[in-house]
Design a protein around this motif. Structure first.
Motif, PDB file in Angstrom:
ATOM      1  N   UNK A  15       0.702  -1.183  -0.113  1.00  0.00           N
ATOM      2  CA  UNK A  15      -0.374  -0.331  -0.209  1.00  0.00           C
ATOM      3  C   UNK A  15       0.868   1.253  -0.047  1.00  0.00           C
ATOM      4  N   UNK A  16       1.967   1.442   0.669  1.00  0.00           N
ATOM      5  CA  UNK A  16       2.549   2.521   0.544  1.00  0.00           C
ATOM      6  C   UNK A  16       3.259   2.200  -0.114  1.00  0.00           C
ATOM      7  N   UNK A  49       6.709   0.475   6.719  1.00  0.00           N
ATOM      8  CA  UNK A  49       5.389   1.314   6.078  1.00  0.00           C
ATOM      9  C   UNK A  49       4.670   2.116   6.644  1.00  0.00           C
ATOM     10  N   UNK A  50       5.878   3.068   7.514  1.00  0.00           N
ATOM     11  CA  UNK A  50       5.386   4.465   7.771  1.00  0.00           C
ATOM     12  C   UNK A  50       6.899   5.297   6.618  1.00  0.00           C
ATOM     13  N   UNK A  81      -7.229   6.413  -1.781  1.00  0.00           N
ATOM     14  CA  UNK A  81      -8.081   4.097  -2.992  1.00  0.00           C
ATOM     15  C   UNK A  81      -6.507   3.205  -1.299  1.00  0.00           C
ATOM     16  N   UNK A  82      -5.652   4.722  -0.859  1.00  0.00           N
ATOM     17  CA  UNK A  82      -4.460   3.347  -0.064  1.00  0.00           C
ATOM     18  C   UNK A  82      -5.478   3.105   1.277  1.00  0.00           C
ATOM     19  N   UNK A  83      -4.455   1.728   1.677  1.00  0.00           N
ATOM     20  CA  UNK A  83      -5.103   1.775   2.932  1.00  0.00           C
ATOM     21  C   UNK A  83      -4.575   1.911   4.328  1.00  0.00           C
ATOM     22  N   UNK A  84      -4.703   2.812   4.911  1.00  0.00           N
ATOM     23  CA  UNK A  84      -3.484   3.334   6.087  1.00  0.00           C
ATOM     24  C   UNK A  84      -4.172   3.445   7.499  1.00  0.00           C
ATOM     25  N   UNK A  85      -3.158   2.937   8.235  1.00  0.00           N
ATOM     26  CA  UNK A  85      -3.529   2.553   8.929  1.00  0.00           C
ATOM     27  C   UNK A  85      -3.773   3.719  10.486  1.00  0.00           C
TER      28      UNK A  85
END
Length: 101
Positions: A15-16, A49-50, A81-85
């Protein structure tokens, strides 16, 4: 002067990677804007992931203009559209600068 600094943690590395890919065009176009002194995204070396966010602007007017640009719209579509936590971005008003090195 304004500093925009923050981080976005994505659910997956993939995703990133998608967002960083879209970010390359965003960075190139943003650096051409009047009032933009620096603008970049980077991978955090302690967490793959950051994404770290760093921007340096002359003033609020330059930043406001940036938010209205076509490349900002394109990038926001990719980001949306990204899956961001988790995400945290702040604006700092800077009254002065001292050289450290």
């Amino acid at each position: 002067m304004l500093i925009v600094a923050g981080k976005a943690k994505f659910e997956t590395v993939e995703e990133m990677e998608k967002v960083l890919g879209a970010g390359q065009a965003m960075i190139a176009e943003t650096l051409k804007e009047a009032g933009c002194q620096d603008y970049t995204y980077s991978r955090d070396i302690t967490d793959d992931r950051t994404m770290r966010i760093w921007e340096l602007w002359d003033d609020q007017a330059a930043l406001d203009f940036h938010f209205q640009t076509p490349h900002m719209g394109v990038f926001n579509t990719a980001l949306g559209g990204a899956k961001i936590a988790d995400v945290s971005v702040n604006i700092y008003d800077v009254s002065g600068v001292r050289k450290l090195m």
